[in-house]
Motif scaffolding. Structure first.
Motif, short mmCIF file in Angstrom:
data_model
loop_
_atom_site.label_atom_id
_atom_site.label_comp_id
_atom_site.label_asym_id
_atom_site.label_seq_id
_atom_site.Cartn_x
_atom_site.Cartn_y
_atom_site.Cartn_z
N SER A 84 0.65 -1.13 -0.23
CA SER A 84 0.00 -0.21 -0.02
C SER A 84 1.06 1.15 0.14
CB SER A 84 -0.78 -0.06 1.58
OG SER A 84 -0.33 -0.17 2.45
N TRP B 27 1.36 5.36 0.98
CA TRP B 27 1.34 6.58 1.60
C TRP B 27 0.59 7.51 1.92
CZ3 TRP B 27 2.13 10.84 0.43
CH2 TRP B 27 2.30 11.36 -0.85
N LYS C 163 2.02 -5.06 3.19
CA LYS C 163 3.11 -4.46 3.07
C LYS C 163 2.85 -2.69 2.95
CE LYS C 163 6.28 -2.44 1.61
NZ LYS C 163 6.83 -1.05 1.82
N GLU D 126 6.56 2.84 3.64
CA GLU D 126 7.62 3.22 5.19
C GLU D 126 7.21 4.68 5.35
OE1 GLU D 126 8.42 2.40 1.92
OE2 GLU D 126 10.56 2.68 1.48
N SER E 60 2.77 3.87 -7.51
CA SER E 60 3.53 4.75 -8.24
C SER E 60 3.43 3.92 -9.63
CB SER E 60 5.18 5.23 -8.24
OG SER E 60 5.47 3.96 -7.97
N MET F 217 -2.45 2.51 -9.91
CA MET F 217 -1.26 3.05 -9.85
C MET F 217 -1.34 5.21 -10.41
SD MET F 217 1.58 0.92 -12.46
CE MET F 217 0.19 0.43 -14.01
N CYS G 132 -3.79 10.63 -5.61
CA CYS G 132 -4.07 9.80 -7.32
C CYS G 132 -4.94 10.55 -8.12
CB CYS G 132 -3.77 8.50 -7.23
SG CYS G 132 -5.59 8.02 -6.18
N GLU H 249 3.62 12.80 -14.04
CA GLU H 249 2.91 13.06 -12.76
C GLU H 249 3.88 13.70 -11.76
OE1 GLU H 249 1.81 9.60 -10.00
OE2 GLU H 249 -0.05 10.03 -9.53
P1 NAD Z 1 5.52 3.29 -4.46
O1 NAD Z 1 5.33 2.88 -5.39
O2 NAD Z 1 6.58 4.13 -4.18
O3 NAD Z 1 5.38 3.07 -3.12
C1 NAD Z 1 3.57 2.36 -2.90
C2 NAD Z 1 4.55 0.56 -2.03
O4 NAD Z 1 5.38 -0.15 -2.19
C3 NAD Z 1 4.67 1.09 -1.02
O5 NAD Z 1 4.56 0.40 0.49
C4 NAD Z 1 6.31 1.06 -1.79
O6 NAD Z 1 7.21 0.39 -0.20
C5 NAD Z 1 6.55 -0.41 -2.11
N1 NAD Z 1 7.51 -1.04 -2.50
C6 NAD Z 1 8.36 0.16 -3.65
N2 NAD Z 1 9.47 0.13 -3.99
C7 NAD Z 1 8.84 -1.54 -4.44
C8 NAD Z 1 9.08 -2.73 -5.33
N3 NAD Z 1 10.24 -2.80 -5.16
N4 NAD Z 1 8.10 -4.14 -4.83
C9 NAD Z 1 7.39 -4.03 -4.06
N5 NAD Z 1 7.00 -2.94 -3.17
C10 NAD Z 1 7.72 -2.03 -3.42
O7 NAD Z 1 4.33 4.58 -3.95
P2 NAD Z 1 4.00 6.02 -3.15
O8 NAD Z 1 4.67 7.18 -3.33
O9 NAD Z 1 3.36 5.25 -1.88
O10 NAD Z 1 2.09 6.47 -3.40
C11 NAD Z 1 2.23 7.39 -4.44
C12 NAD Z 1 1.82 6.82 -5.72
O11 NAD Z 1 0.44 6.01 -5.76
C13 NAD Z 1 1.27 7.85 -6.97
O12 NAD Z 1 1.45 7.52 -8.29
C14 NAD Z 1 -0.48 8.29 -6.78
O13 NAD Z 1 -0.60 8.15 -7.97
C15 NAD Z 1 -0.35 6.45 -6.56
N6 NAD Z 1 -1.04 5.76 -6.40
C16 NAD Z 1 -2.54 5.55 -6.97
C17 NAD Z 1 -3.80 5.17 -6.43
C18 NAD Z 1 -4.90 4.42 -7.65
O14 NAD Z 1 -5.71 4.14 -6.77
N7 NAD Z 1 -4.35 4.65 -9.26
C19 NAD Z 1 -4.18 5.15 -5.44
C20 NAD Z 1 -3.94 6.54 -4.22
C21 NAD Z 1 -1.80 6.16 -4.99
#
Ligand code: NAD
Length: 433
Positions: A85, A87, A111, A114, A165, A193, A226, A321
């Motif tokens: 998930s 943050w 998970k 952070e 992301s 995403m 998002c 984005e």
């Molecule tokens: P992020 O992708 O950096 O992190 C998301 C999760 O992935 C975290 O728990 C992180 O620890 C984990 N992660 C990171 N690298 C990983 C890997 N290599 N393998 C497995 N897990 C890994 O995203 P973020 O900064 O937490 O959130 C912001 C992003 O989320 C924005 O792009 C936003 O648009 C998107 N978002 C989309 C929606 C939707 O419903 N479409 C909703 C909320 C947020």
């Protein structure tokens, strides 16, 4: 199923009881103002109750019997679910994905991001208190690229529900496709995403409504939703008037710490995000015209709301984005061009239209490529079941969260046909005849 649904409803009741405490954690850990934190707790509660109702519906299965033959269509869990998930909705999104996985009967690992580890720990406390049996749910905080990646690649994981992301989502999608030694199934990936969401303002729009709606959609939670608006496409006849009023409305926003009740725009999540957003602002200054960059406190991870005007549709800040309080205003000569600009990115998450022209409203409903389109209202704040949420193109793969197809992704459908036109039963050897 009955027991599992009971646990979800109990979890919802505990969240109601602990609402103020949860609001405070969201405010303090991820810097969200209390009214929006409170809405998020409501969303988490809605997910629990809605998915409990949905599972009861699906549990009825489908029976189609004809003379001499019964047909049973039913669902079974997939196995071990891994929830990863973000943050930015630390409570609602983590709860939604987790309880969907649990209510469908999958053992679940959560998970969290952070930067929202404490809120996820509160979710774990609540689920345990609601009666999730030991071993069925695990809270696994840790670094995404290490702990998250290890679990994504693990042969025992059956399903991955990810929100985050595009970069990480695409990586997970690819990693999960590889069959690991000892793995006897293909992994199912649900990935929600990013977006590059646009609001179109046409010449018939009520500008009072459009300005207020676009400002709220762009700068609510400091642009870190998002669903946030990051492009406003304005038709030429109203362009200058809109820009002037949008800039003034942006100037009036209170930027500050989120535990101050007068704050409308808080900080961004961390130093890394702040630096990345500032880089985009510098790039924007180089490629287009700055309309306003609001002041922000110098202590803390603040970025003042920033608006660019006369942005070229293919500019970096109009395509990527940014995930911060930065808006690109783009001029369109007519409605065709406005739709073309709005659809001209890799994403398809949310979109908006301010218009009082029925033909434009109908065309947007058909041609605006977004998962969720909002007409004459803000484009954030989807409500579970009323506005099932999620996108397509590079915004994600999977069915909408809070919608009628969502739980199906966590289930394996099975079918049993029995021929009941028998000529008596076979004798059992050794039994009395
Ligand atoms: P992020 O992708 O950096 O992190 C998301 C999760 O992935 C975290 O728990 C992180 O620890 C984990 N992660 C990171 N690298 C990983 C890997 N290599 N393998 C497995 N897990 C890994 O995203 P973020 O900064 O937490 O959130 C912001 C992003 O989320 C924005 O792009 C936003 O648009 C998107 N978002 C989309 C929606 C939707 O419903 N479409 C909703 C909320 C947020």
């Amino acid at each position: 199923v009955r027991e599992r649904c009971g646990i979800l409803r109990k979890a919802a009741d505990i969240m109601e009881e602990r609402r103020h405490e949860l609001n405070a954690w969201i405010c303090l850990e991820v810097g969200k103002i209390i009214p929006q934190a409170d809405a998020e707790v409501s969303e988490a509660i809605d997910f629990c109750r809605y998915y409990a109702d949905e599972m009861e519906r699906l549990d009825q299965g489908v029976n189609l019997d004809i003379p001499g033959e019964t047909n049973r269509y039913f669902y079974q869990p997939r196995g071990i679910a891994l929830v990863i998930s973000p943050w930015n909705f630390p409570m609602a999104i983590a709860v939604g994905m987790t309880v969907a996985a649990l209510v469908t009967g999958n053992c679940t690992l959560l998970k969290p991001a952070e930067t929202s580890t404490v809120i996820a720990a509160k979710i774990a406390e609540i689920l345990i208190a609601a009666g999730v049996p030991p071993g069925v749910f695990q809270y696994v905080p840790g670094k995404g690229s290490v702990v998250g990646s290890h679990m994504v690649n693990h042969p025992d994981v059956h399903l991955i529900a990810f929100t985050g992301s595009r970069e990480v989502g695409c990586r997970i999608y690819a990693d999960a496709a590889l069959v690991q030694p000892g793995q006897r199934h293909l992994k199912r990936v649900i990935a929600e995403m990013g977006g590059k969401n646009a609001i179109i303002v046409d010449e018939s729009a009520d500008l009072d409504q459009a300005v207020a709606g676009a400002v709220y959609s762009a700068f609510g939670y400091t642009g870190q939703k998002c669903s946030a608006c990051s492009r406003v496409v304005v038709l030429s006849p109203v362009h200058d008037a809109f820009v002037e009023r949008f800039v003034e409305a942006t100037r009036s926003l209170n930027v500050g710490p989120t535990d101050d009740p007068s704050t409308q725009v808080g900080p961004v999540i961390d130093a890394k995000a702040q630096a990345r957003i500032q880089e985009y602002i510098e790039q924007g200054k180089a490629e287009c015209e700055l309309a306003i960059a609001c002041d922000a406190p110098s202590e803390g991870y603040f970025v003042g709301p920033t608006v660019f005007k006369n942005v070229e549709r293919h500019a970096t800040i109009a395509q990527e984005e940014i995930f911060g309080p930065v808006v690109a205003i783009i001029r369109a000569a007519n409605f065709d061009e406005a739709l073309e600009i709005a659809n001209g990115t890799d994403y398809a998450l949310t979109g908006g239209l301010y218009s009082r022209t029925p033909d434009h409203i109908n065309r947007a409903a058909a041609e605006f490529e977004v998962g969720n389109l909002y007409i004459n209202r803000t484009i954030t704040g989807a409500i579970v079941s009323r506005q099932p949420f999620g996108g397509f193109k590079m915004s994600g793969v999977g069915s909408k969260a809070g919608g009628p197809d969502y739980l199906l992704q966590f289930l394996e459908p099975r079918h049993v046909t029995e021929n009941i036109q028998r000529q008596g039963f076979a004798p059992i050897e050794g039994a009395d005849q």
